[in-house]
Design a protein around this motif. Structure first.
Motif, PDB file in Angstrom:
ATOM      1  N   LEU A   1      -7.500  22.287  31.121  1.00 58.77           N
ATOM      2  CA  LEU A   1      -7.622  22.578  29.701  1.00 58.77           C
ATOM      3  C   LEU A   1      -6.243  22.424  29.061  1.00 58.77           C
ATOM      4  CD1 LEU A   1      -9.504  23.629  27.461  1.00 58.77           C
ATOM      5  CD2 LEU A   1      -8.834  25.934  28.135  1.00 58.77           C
ATOM      6  N   GLN A   2      -6.119  21.516  28.082  1.00 56.38           N
ATOM      7  CA  GLN A   2      -4.848  21.307  27.392  1.00 56.38           C
ATOM      8  C   GLN A   2      -4.855  22.076  26.075  1.00 56.38           C
ATOM      9  OE1 GLN A   2      -4.759  16.913  27.418  1.00 56.38           O
ATOM     10  NE2 GLN A   2      -2.864  17.171  28.573  1.00 56.38           N
ATOM     11  N   VAL A   3      -3.820  22.896  25.892  1.00 55.34           N
ATOM     12  CA  VAL A   3      -3.712  23.779  24.735  1.00 55.34           C
ATOM     13  C   VAL A   3      -2.310  23.649  24.156  1.00 55.34           C
ATOM     14  CG1 VAL A   3      -3.828  26.184  23.976  1.00 55.34           C
ATOM     15  CG2 VAL A   3      -5.332  25.397  25.804  1.00 55.34           C
ATOM     16  N   THR A   4      -2.217  23.492  22.842  1.00 58.01           N
ATOM     17  CA  THR A   4      -0.922  23.457  22.182  1.00 58.01           C
ATOM     18  C   THR A   4      -0.581  24.836  21.630  1.00 58.01           C
ATOM     19  OG1 THR A   4      -1.880  22.848  20.049  1.00 58.01           O
ATOM     20  CG2 THR A   4      -1.191  21.037  21.502  1.00 58.01           C
ATOM     21  N   CYS A   5       0.706  25.087  21.439  1.00 59.31           N
ATOM     22  CA  CYS A   5       1.119  26.309  20.744  1.00 59.31           C
ATOM     23  C   CYS A   5       2.350  26.015  19.900  1.00 59.31           C
ATOM     24  CB  CYS A   5       1.352  27.471  21.701  1.00 59.31           C
ATOM     25  SG  CYS A   5       2.804  27.364  22.734  1.00 59.31           S
ATOM     26  N   ALA A   6       2.491  26.768  18.821  1.00 60.79           N
ATOM     27  CA  ALA A   6       3.548  26.551  17.840  1.00 60.79           C
ATOM     28  C   ALA A   6       4.526  27.711  17.827  1.00 60.79           C
ATOM     29  CB  ALA A   6       2.939  26.381  16.450  1.00 60.79           C
ATOM     30  N   ILE A   7       5.788  27.377  17.991  1.00 58.99           N
ATOM     31  CA  ILE A   7       6.864  28.339  17.751  1.00 58.99           C
ATOM     32  C   ILE A   7       7.339  28.029  16.334  1.00 58.99           C
ATOM     33  CG2 ILE A   7       9.118  29.173  18.489  1.00 58.99           C
ATOM     34  CD1 ILE A   7       8.429  27.928  21.257  1.00 58.99           C
ATOM     35  N   ILE A   8       6.814  28.788  15.387  1.00 59.45           N
ATOM     36  CA  ILE A   8       7.069  28.517  13.974  1.00 59.45           C
ATOM     37  C   ILE A   8       8.255  29.358  13.515  1.00 59.45           C
ATOM     38  CG2 ILE A   8       6.106  28.538  11.642  1.00 59.45           C
ATOM     39  CD1 ILE A   8       3.287  28.536  13.042  1.00 59.45           C
ATOM     40  N   GLU A   9       9.321  28.662  13.158  1.00 63.50           N
ATOM     41  CA  GLU A   9      10.522  29.344  12.674  1.00 63.50           C
ATOM     42  C   GLU A   9      10.532  29.336  11.146  1.00 63.50           C
ATOM     43  OE1 GLU A   9      13.902  28.563  16.001  1.00 63.50           O
ATOM     44  OE2 GLU A   9      13.548  26.907  14.611  1.00 63.50           O
ATOM     45  N   HIS A  10      10.932  30.483  10.581  1.00 61.92           N
ATOM     46  CA  HIS A  10      11.038  30.592   9.124  1.00 61.92           C
ATOM     47  C   HIS A  10      11.991  31.730   8.786  1.00 61.92           C
ATOM     48  CE1 HIS A  10       9.868  30.066   4.986  1.00 61.92           C
ATOM     49  NE2 HIS A  10       9.546  31.338   4.885  1.00 61.92           N
ATOM     50  N   GLU A  11      13.047  31.396   8.063  1.00 64.76           N
ATOM     51  CA  GLU A  11      14.026  32.380   7.599  1.00 64.76           C
ATOM     52  C   GLU A  11      14.557  33.247   8.743  1.00 64.76           C
ATOM     53  OE1 GLU A  11      12.203  34.431   4.287  1.00 64.76           O
ATOM     54  OE2 GLU A  11      12.301  32.633   3.014  1.00 64.76           O
ATOM     55  N   GLY A  12      14.872  32.613   9.873  1.00 60.97           N
ATOM     56  CA  GLY A  12      15.484  33.317  10.994  1.00 60.97           C
ATOM     57  C   GLY A  12      14.534  34.104  11.869  1.00 60.97           C
ATOM     58  N   ARG A  13      13.243  33.984  11.607  1.00 65.97           N
ATOM     59  CA  ARG A  13      12.238  34.707  12.391  1.00 65.97           C
ATOM     60  C   ARG A  13      11.225  33.719  12.976  1.00 65.97           C
ATOM     61  NH1 ARG A  13      12.179  40.401  11.389  1.00 65.97           N
ATOM     62  NH2 ARG A  13      13.806  40.927   9.906  1.00 65.97           N
ATOM     63  N   VAL A  14      10.445  34.226  13.931  1.00 69.25           N
ATOM     64  CA  VAL A  14       9.439  33.425  14.620  1.00 69.25           C
ATOM     65  C   VAL A  14       8.083  34.111  14.457  1.00 69.25           C
ATOM     66  CG1 VAL A  14       8.730  32.515  16.861  1.00 69.25           C
ATOM     67  CG2 VAL A  14      11.156  32.672  16.310  1.00 69.25           C
ATOM     68  N   LEU A  15       7.038  33.315  14.191  1.00 69.62           N
ATOM     69  CA  LEU A  15       5.694  33.859  14.032  1.00 69.62           C
ATOM     70  C   LEU A  15       5.027  34.043  15.392  1.00 69.62           C
ATOM     71  CD1 LEU A  15       3.378  34.680  12.109  1.00 69.62           C
ATOM     72  CD2 LEU A  15       2.579  32.301  12.289  1.00 69.62           C
ATOM     73  N   ILE A  16       4.516  35.254  15.630  1.00 67.59           N
ATOM     74  CA  ILE A  16       3.697  35.511  16.814  1.00 67.59           C
ATOM     75  C   ILE A  16       2.388  36.135  16.347  1.00 67.59           C
ATOM     76  CG2 ILE A  16       5.695  35.739  18.340  1.00 67.59           C
ATOM     77  CD1 ILE A  16       5.251  38.767  18.334  1.00 67.59           C
TER      78      ILE A  16
ATOM     79  N   LEU B   1      12.318  38.691  14.910  1.00 65.56           N
ATOM     80  CA  LEU B   1      13.641  38.168  15.222  1.00 65.56           C
ATOM     81  C   LEU B   1      13.616  37.654  16.663  1.00 65.56           C
ATOM     82  CD1 LEU B   1      15.857  40.980  13.695  1.00 65.56           C
ATOM     83  CD2 LEU B   1      15.630  38.623  12.846  1.00 65.56           C
ATOM     84  N   PRO B   2      14.243  36.520  16.937  1.00 60.43           N
ATOM     85  CA  PRO B   2      14.210  35.995  18.307  1.00 60.43           C
ATOM     86  C   PRO B   2      14.625  37.015  19.367  1.00 60.43           C
ATOM     87  CG  PRO B   2      15.082  34.336  16.845  1.00 60.43           C
ATOM     88  CD  PRO B   2      14.935  35.601  16.025  1.00 60.43           C
ATOM     89  N   GLU B   3      15.615  37.823  19.074  1.00 58.73           N
ATOM     90  CA  GLU B   3      16.090  38.790  20.073  1.00 58.73           C
ATOM     91  C   GLU B   3      15.063  39.880  20.390  1.00 58.73           C
ATOM     92  OE1 GLU B   3      18.347  39.820  16.182  1.00 58.73           O
ATOM     93  OE2 GLU B   3      17.754  38.000  17.242  1.00 58.73           O
ATOM     94  N   ASP B   4      14.022  40.005  19.561  1.00 60.41           N
ATOM     95  CA  ASP B   4      12.986  41.012  19.798  1.00 60.41           C
ATOM     96  C   ASP B   4      11.750  40.454  20.508  1.00 60.41           C
ATOM     97  OD1 ASP B   4      14.553  42.944  18.574  1.00 60.41           O
ATOM     98  OD2 ASP B   4      13.676  42.587  16.594  1.00 60.41           O
ATOM     99  N   LEU B   5      11.705  39.152  20.772  1.00 63.14           N
ATOM    100  CA  LEU B   5      10.520  38.542  21.389  1.00 63.14           C
ATOM    101  C   LEU B   5      10.159  39.181  22.720  1.00 63.14           C
ATOM    102  CD1 LEU B   5      11.081  34.764  20.599  1.00 63.14           C
ATOM    103  CD2 LEU B   5       9.249  36.221  19.715  1.00 63.14           C
ATOM    104  N   ARG B   6      11.140  39.543  23.524  1.00 66.46           N
ATOM    105  CA  ARG B   6      10.865  40.090  24.858  1.00 66.46           C
ATOM    106  C   ARG B   6      10.255  41.494  24.808  1.00 66.46           C
ATOM    107  NH1 ARG B   6      16.389  37.814  26.633  1.00 66.46           N
ATOM    108  NH2 ARG B   6      15.829  35.856  27.658  1.00 66.46           N
ATOM    109  N   THR B   7      10.218  42.127  23.656  1.00 65.65           N
ATOM    110  CA  THR B   7       9.686  43.492  23.572  1.00 65.65           C
ATOM    111  C   THR B   7       8.165  43.518  23.410  1.00 65.65           C
ATOM    112  OG1 THR B   7       9.933  43.667  21.166  1.00 65.65           O
ATOM    113  CG2 THR B   7      11.847  44.299  22.528  1.00 65.65           C
ATOM    114  N   TYR B   8       7.528  42.360  23.284  1.00 62.68           N
ATOM    115  CA  TYR B   8       6.084  42.286  23.083  1.00 62.68           C
ATOM    116  C   TYR B   8       5.361  42.053  24.412  1.00 62.68           C
ATOM    117  CZ  TYR B   8       6.813  42.343  18.085  1.00 62.68           C
ATOM    118  OH  TYR B   8       7.152  42.733  16.816  1.00 62.68           O
ATOM    119  N   ASP B   9       4.099  42.430  24.457  1.00 59.95           N
ATOM    120  CA  ASP B   9       3.246  42.248  25.633  1.00 59.95           C
ATOM    121  C   ASP B   9       2.557  40.888  25.499  1.00 59.95           C
ATOM    122  OD1 ASP B   9       1.961  42.806  27.998  1.00 59.95           O
ATOM    123  OD2 ASP B   9       0.561  44.249  27.130  1.00 59.95           O
TER     124      ASP B   9
END
Length: 130
Positions: A2-17, A103-111
């Motif tokens: 199964l091929q799946v794409t994902c987007a790391i969307i950057e905007h104003e210094g932040r990333v959408l999750i 903020l990129p530095e906070d990405l690791r704090t999510y499950d």
């Protein structure tokens, strides 16, 4: 596979999750938004379509990151990540439970969903040296 794409969307210094809904596989885990490639569709076309369908956002894929192979009990998933810029739109959650601009530095704090973990690490190592 199964091929799946994902987007790391950057905007104003932040990333959408986005957080998966209770009815999705891997409920309530966080992920970079995206979806399955349809027959005859390029990776980039899939990504643009899925982000529009799921979030009502317009994105521009900029750079391909390293694909991730993830084996579940029933299938193999190839996650194909892209660094993207936001081109417009207002977020509407049509499938997900929640979203956050992080903020990129906070990405690791999510499950995170397991396939997204190597994407988080590559993104941080390549672009933010965190």
């Amino acid at each position: 596979m199964l091929q799946v794409t994902c987007a790391i969307i950057e905007h104003e210094g932040r990333v959408l999750i986005t957080q998966r809904s209770e009815s999705m596989p891997d409920p309530l885990l966080w992920e970079f938004p995206g979806g399955k490639i349809e027959p005859g569709e390029t990776e980039e076309e899939c990504l643009v379509r899925e982000i529009k369908e799921e979030l009502n956002l317009y994105v521009q894929p900029l750079r391909h990151l390293t694909s991730v192979l993830h084996q579940t009990q029933t299938k193999t998933i190839q996650l194909i990540p892209f660094l993207c810029s936001l081109r417009g739109g207002d977020i509407q959650l049509l499938e997900h439970r929640a979203f956050n601009w992080v903020l990129p530095e906070d990405l690791r704090t999510y499950d995170w969903c397991l396939p997204d973990l190597p994407v988080v690490e590559e993104y941080l190592q390549q672009w933010h040296r965190i």
